[in-house]
Design a protein around this motif. Structure first.
Motif, PDB file in Angstrom:
ATOM      1  N   GLY A   9       0.848  -1.194   0.000  1.00 19.79           N
ATOM      2  CA  GLY A   9       0.000   0.000   0.000  1.00 19.79           C
ATOM      3  C   GLY A   9       0.878   1.236   0.000  1.00 19.79           C
ATOM      4  N   ASN A  10       0.514   2.218  -0.793  1.00 16.61           N
ATOM      5  CA  ASN A  10       1.224   3.498  -0.807  1.00 16.61           C
ATOM      6  C   ASN A  10       0.255   4.555  -0.289  1.00 16.61           C
ATOM      7  OD1 ASN A  10       2.609   5.834  -1.335  1.00 16.61           O
ATOM      8  ND2 ASN A  10       2.435   5.704  -3.570  1.00 16.61           N
ATOM      9  N   TRP A  11       0.498   4.977   0.945  1.00 19.15           N
ATOM     10  CA  TRP A  11      -0.434   5.931   1.559  1.00 19.15           C
ATOM     11  C   TRP A  11      -0.184   7.370   1.115  1.00 19.15           C
ATOM     12  CZ3 TRP A  11      -1.076   4.528   7.484  1.00 19.15           C
ATOM     13  CH2 TRP A  11      -1.805   3.339   7.590  1.00 19.15           C
ATOM     14  N   LYS A  12       0.902   7.595   0.399  1.00 21.48           N
ATOM     15  CA  LYS A  12       1.238   8.959  -0.036  1.00 21.48           C
ATOM     16  C   LYS A  12       1.215   9.896   1.188  1.00 21.48           C
ATOM     17  CE  LYS A  12      -0.766   7.653  -4.370  1.00 21.48           C
ATOM     18  NZ  LYS A  12      -0.920   8.033  -5.736  1.00 21.48           N
ATOM     19  N   MET A  13       0.638  11.093   1.043  1.00 20.66           N
ATOM     20  CA  MET A  13       0.666  12.029   2.176  1.00 20.66           C
ATOM     21  C   MET A  13      -0.698  12.047   2.866  1.00 20.66           C
ATOM     22  SD  MET A  13       2.352  15.824   2.172  1.00 20.66           S
ATOM     23  CE  MET A  13       0.868  16.736   1.811  1.00 20.66           C
ATOM     24  N   GLY A 104      11.620   6.103  -7.166  1.00 26.24           N
ATOM     25  CA  GLY A 104      11.233   6.401  -8.543  1.00 26.24           C
ATOM     26  C   GLY A 104       9.742   6.413  -8.793  1.00 26.24           C
ATOM     27  N   HIS A 105       8.940   6.594  -7.734  1.00 26.94           N
ATOM     28  CA  HIS A 105       7.493   6.688  -7.959  1.00 26.94           C
ATOM     29  C   HIS A 105       7.222   7.825  -8.950  1.00 26.94           C
ATOM     30  CE1 HIS A 105       3.233   7.451  -7.219  1.00 26.94           C
ATOM     31  NE2 HIS A 105       3.177   6.196  -6.796  1.00 26.94           N
ATOM     32  N   SER A 106       6.208   7.674  -9.764  1.00 29.51           N
ATOM     33  CA  SER A 106       5.974   8.672 -10.819  1.00 29.51           C
ATOM     34  C   SER A 106       5.719  10.065 -10.234  1.00 29.51           C
ATOM     35  CB  SER A 106       4.823   8.252 -11.722  1.00 29.51           C
ATOM     36  OG  SER A 106       3.609   8.476 -11.071  1.00 29.51           O
ATOM     37  N   TYR A 174       5.578  -2.027 -11.740  1.00 33.77           N
ATOM     38  CA  TYR A 174       5.198  -1.424 -13.029  1.00 33.77           C
ATOM     39  C   TYR A 174       3.925  -0.628 -12.802  1.00 33.77           C
ATOM     40  CZ  TYR A 174       3.113  -0.802 -17.589  1.00 33.77           C
ATOM     41  OH  TYR A 174       2.512  -0.230 -18.693  1.00 33.77           O
ATOM     42  N   GLU A 175       4.039   0.688 -12.984  1.00 32.86           N
ATOM     43  CA  GLU A 175       2.889   1.563 -12.762  1.00 32.86           C
ATOM     44  C   GLU A 175       2.736   2.503 -13.951  1.00 32.86           C
ATOM     45  OE1 GLU A 175       1.870   2.055  -8.344  1.00 32.86           O
ATOM     46  OE2 GLU A 175       3.488   3.449  -8.765  1.00 32.86           O
ATOM     47  N   PRO A 176       1.888   2.132 -14.916  1.00 29.19           N
ATOM     48  CA  PRO A 176       1.657   3.059 -16.013  1.00 29.19           C
ATOM     49  C   PRO A 176       1.111   4.370 -15.452  1.00 29.19           C
ATOM     50  CG  PRO A 176       0.101   1.190 -16.097  1.00 29.19           C
ATOM     51  CD  PRO A 176       1.061   0.912 -14.989  1.00 29.19           C
ATOM     52  N   TRP A 178      -0.566   6.742 -16.587  1.00 28.84           N
ATOM     53  CA  TRP A 178      -1.947   7.067 -16.940  1.00 28.84           C
ATOM     54  C   TRP A 178      -2.975   6.274 -16.111  1.00 28.84           C
ATOM     55  CZ3 TRP A 178      -4.002   2.490 -18.810  1.00 28.84           C
ATOM     56  CH2 TRP A 178      -3.076   1.572 -19.322  1.00 28.84           C
ATOM     57  N   ALA A 179      -2.499   5.291 -15.353  1.00 23.86           N
ATOM     58  CA  ALA A 179      -3.429   4.488 -14.544  1.00 23.86           C
ATOM     59  C   ALA A 179      -3.364   4.849 -13.063  1.00 23.86           C
ATOM     60  CB  ALA A 179      -3.115   2.998 -14.724  1.00 23.86           C
ATOM     61  N   ILE A 180      -2.413   5.711 -12.681  1.00 27.13           N
ATOM     62  CA  ILE A 180      -2.248   6.018 -11.252  1.00 27.13           C
ATOM     63  C   ILE A 180      -3.253   7.081 -10.818  1.00 27.13           C
ATOM     64  CG2 ILE A 180      -0.687   6.924  -9.485  1.00 27.13           C
ATOM     65  CD1 ILE A 180       1.641   5.810 -11.049  1.00 27.13           C
ATOM     66  N   GLY A 181      -4.123   6.683  -9.899  1.00 27.80           N
ATOM     67  CA  GLY A 181      -5.089   7.627  -9.327  1.00 27.80           C
ATOM     68  C   GLY A 181      -6.142   8.111 -10.308  1.00 27.80           C
ATOM     69  N   THR A 182      -6.265   7.431 -11.443  1.00 28.38           N
ATOM     70  CA  THR A 182      -7.193   7.905 -12.471  1.00 28.38           C
ATOM     71  C   THR A 182      -8.450   7.036 -12.575  1.00 28.38           C
ATOM     72  OG1 THR A 182      -6.112   6.497 -14.111  1.00 28.38           O
ATOM     73  CG2 THR A 182      -5.303   8.768 -13.916  1.00 28.38           C
ATOM     74  N   GLY A 219       0.828  -1.631 -10.458  1.00 28.46           N
ATOM     75  CA  GLY A 219       0.167  -0.545  -9.739  1.00 28.46           C
ATOM     76  C   GLY A 219      -0.541   0.374 -10.710  1.00 28.46           C
ATOM     77  N   GLY A 220      -1.689   0.882 -10.286  1.00 23.72           N
ATOM     78  CA  GLY A 220      -2.463   1.800 -11.130  1.00 23.72           C
ATOM     79  C   GLY A 220      -3.930   1.461 -11.008  1.00 23.72           C
ATOM     80  N   SER A 221      -4.618   2.151 -10.068  1.00 24.06           N
ATOM     81  CA  SER A 221      -6.057   1.972  -9.879  1.00 24.06           C
ATOM     82  C   SER A 221      -6.465   0.527  -9.584  1.00 24.06           C
ATOM     83  CB  SER A 221      -6.825   2.526 -11.089  1.00 24.06           C
ATOM     84  OG  SER A 221      -6.594   3.918 -11.216  1.00 24.06           O
ATOM     85  N   VAL A 222      -5.629  -0.176  -8.802  1.00 23.55           N
ATOM     86  CA  VAL A 222      -6.020  -1.524  -8.370  1.00 23.55           C
ATOM     87  C   VAL A 222      -7.098  -1.386  -7.295  1.00 23.55           C
ATOM     88  CG1 VAL A 222      -5.254  -3.656  -7.231  1.00 23.55           C
ATOM     89  CG2 VAL A 222      -3.753  -2.507  -8.882  1.00 23.55           C
ATOM     90  N   PHE A 239       0.736  -6.340  -6.044  1.00 22.76           N
ATOM     91  CA  PHE A 239       0.224  -5.008  -6.375  1.00 22.76           C
ATOM     92  C   PHE A 239       0.855  -3.921  -5.516  1.00 22.76           C
ATOM     93  CE2 PHE A 239      -3.447  -7.952  -7.024  1.00 22.76           C
ATOM     94  CZ  PHE A 239      -3.433  -7.883  -8.409  1.00 22.76           C
ATOM     95  N   LEU A 240       0.998  -2.759  -6.124  1.00 24.55           N
ATOM     96  CA  LEU A 240       1.281  -1.532  -5.374  1.00 24.55           C
ATOM     97  C   LEU A 240       0.007  -0.692  -5.486  1.00 24.55           C
ATOM     98  CD1 LEU A 240       3.071   0.384  -3.790  1.00 24.55           C
ATOM     99  CD2 LEU A 240       4.108   1.138  -5.928  1.00 24.55           C
ATOM    100  N   VAL A 241      -0.609  -0.441  -4.351  1.00 23.93           N
ATOM    101  CA  VAL A 241      -1.963   0.117  -4.323  1.00 23.93           C
ATOM    102  C   VAL A 241      -1.958   1.482  -3.636  1.00 23.93           C
ATOM    103  CG1 VAL A 241      -4.340  -0.335  -3.583  1.00 23.93           C
ATOM    104  CG2 VAL A 241      -2.787  -2.268  -4.043  1.00 23.93           C
ATOM    105  N   GLY A 242      -2.468   2.488  -4.299  1.00 24.81           N
ATOM    106  CA  GLY A 242      -2.564   3.812  -3.688  1.00 24.81           C
ATOM    107  C   GLY A 242      -3.885   3.979  -2.948  1.00 24.81           C
ATOM    108  N   GLY A 243      -4.848   4.599  -3.617  1.00 25.71           N
ATOM    109  CA  GLY A 243      -6.125   4.960  -2.984  1.00 25.71           C
ATOM    110  C   GLY A 243      -6.780   3.840  -2.189  1.00 25.71           C
ATOM    111  N   ALA A 244      -6.847   2.637  -2.762  1.00 23.55           N
ATOM    112  CA  ALA A 244      -7.569   1.553  -2.090  1.00 23.55           C
ATOM    113  C   ALA A 244      -6.826   1.029  -0.862  1.00 23.55           C
ATOM    114  CB  ALA A 244      -7.849   0.407  -3.074  1.00 23.55           C
TER     115      ALA A 244
HETATM  116  C1  PEP Z   1       0.262   4.603  -6.516  1.00 27.02           C
HETATM  117  O1  PEP Z   1       0.225   5.669  -5.933  1.00 27.02           O
HETATM  118  O2  PEP Z   1       1.337   4.000  -6.588  1.00 27.02           O
HETATM  119  C2  PEP Z   1      -0.964   4.080  -7.117  1.00 27.02           C
HETATM  120  C3  PEP Z   1      -0.892   3.010  -7.845  1.00 27.02           C
HETATM  121  O3  PEP Z   1      -2.131   4.769  -6.834  1.00 27.02           O
HETATM  122  P1  PEP Z   1      -3.648   4.273  -7.188  1.00 27.02           P
HETATM  123  O4  PEP Z   1      -3.774   2.847  -6.744  1.00 27.02           O
HETATM  124  O5  PEP Z   1      -4.516   5.193  -6.408  1.00 27.02           O
HETATM  125  O6  PEP Z   1      -3.810   4.411  -8.666  1.00 27.02           O
END
Ligand code: PEP
Length: 260
Positions: A9-13, A104-106, A174-176, A178-182, A219-222, A239-244
């Motif tokens: 999980g990537n909690w960001k800020m 190297g997170h985008s 691998y985090e395209p 265009w799929a991150i947080g979109t 990773g990317g909107s999982v 998976f590397l998961v942001g929002g969820a």
């Molecule tokens: C991320 O921040 O690495 C990410 C994949 O975010 P999300 O799952 O919200 O697209």
């Protein structure tokens, strides 16, 4: 070859120390690893990349877990100590409880202008200090539409890993972009194609054995509803998961998808 499955999980800020505590209280009964005897279920490794100010709360909260999730830093500097105001030391985050670090997170590449060369120095510093780097790579929409996905991720991987030897443990995410947080997830086929290509790049740099042993996460909107099908792809190891990952129930459900 069975590779380690990883749910990160990537909690960001997001989340204060108090919110971190509450999260781990809610997550404990949902996380099978916390209830089952260690050997009963082939659990994926679970890692939380959290803000550094939440480390103490997280380390304290997971003391109650039988199978402890790992803590990761979202960033480090490439020097161990020195006059680098505002930066995070790799040995500092390790001694505060981290075993992983995202590199190297985008968002670091695009918002803070971090280059492949900078990522390479951080990967080396992480390995030297006993942290496992999770190197994030991925193309923008423009790059995908131009047909250069593979060129971009190859460049990022070759450069990012240029200062480590084959014995080093690292993970690729691998985090395209265009799929991150979109909300736009890569299709199973797009993700599998990229992961298989990344494995070939690793084989070219190191060896077939190293490539086969390296976990490559998507990773990317999982979300709970798309994780199951992605997890079935032969080259997707987690998976590397942001929002969820901010919602205990959603993240636990994603972890569960990697148990099968
Ligand atoms: C991320 O921040 O690495 C990410 C994949 O975010 P999300 O799952 O919200 O697209």
């Amino acid at each position: 070859m069975t590779r380690k499955k990883i749910a990160a999980g990537n909690w960001k800020m997001f989340k204060t120390p108090d919110e971190t505590k509450s999260f781990f209280v809610e997550f404990a009964p949902l996380f099978s690893g916390s209830q089952a005897p260690a050997s009963a279920i082939a659990c994926p490794e679970v890692v939380f990349f959290i803000p550094a100010y939440d480390f103490a709360a997280a380390v304290d909260a997971v003391k109650a877990y039988a199978e402890k999730p790992k803590i990761g830093a979202q960033n480090i500097f490439h020097e161990r100590e020195g006059a680098f105001t505002g930066e995070l030391s790799p040995i500092g985050v390790k001694s505060a409880g981290a075993t992983y670090v995202l590199i190297g997170h985008s968002e670091r590449r695009s918002l803070f202008f971090e280059s492949d060369e900078f990522a390479a120095k951080k990967v080396r510093a992480a390995v030297e200090c006993g942290l496992t780097p999770m190197l994030c790579v991925g193309e923008t929409l423009k790059e995908r539409e131009a047909g250069s996905m593979l060129d971009v991720v190859s460049r990022q991987i070759i450069a990012g890993l240029s200062q480590v030897n084959p014995d080093a443990r690292f993970v690729i995410a691998y985090e395209p972009v265009w799929a991150i947080g979109t909300g736009k997830v890569a299709t199973n086929e797009q993700a599998e194609e990229a992961h298989a290509a990344i494995r070939r790049v690793l084989e070219g740099i190191f060896s077939e054995a190293k490539a086969e042993a390296t976990s490559i996460l998507y990773g990317g909107s999982v979300k709970p509803d798309n994780a199951g099908a992605l997890a079935q792809q032969p080259n997707i190891d987690g998976f590397l998961v942001g929002g969820a990952s901010l919602k205990a129930r959603d993240f636990a459900s994603i972890v569960e998808k990697l148990n099968h």
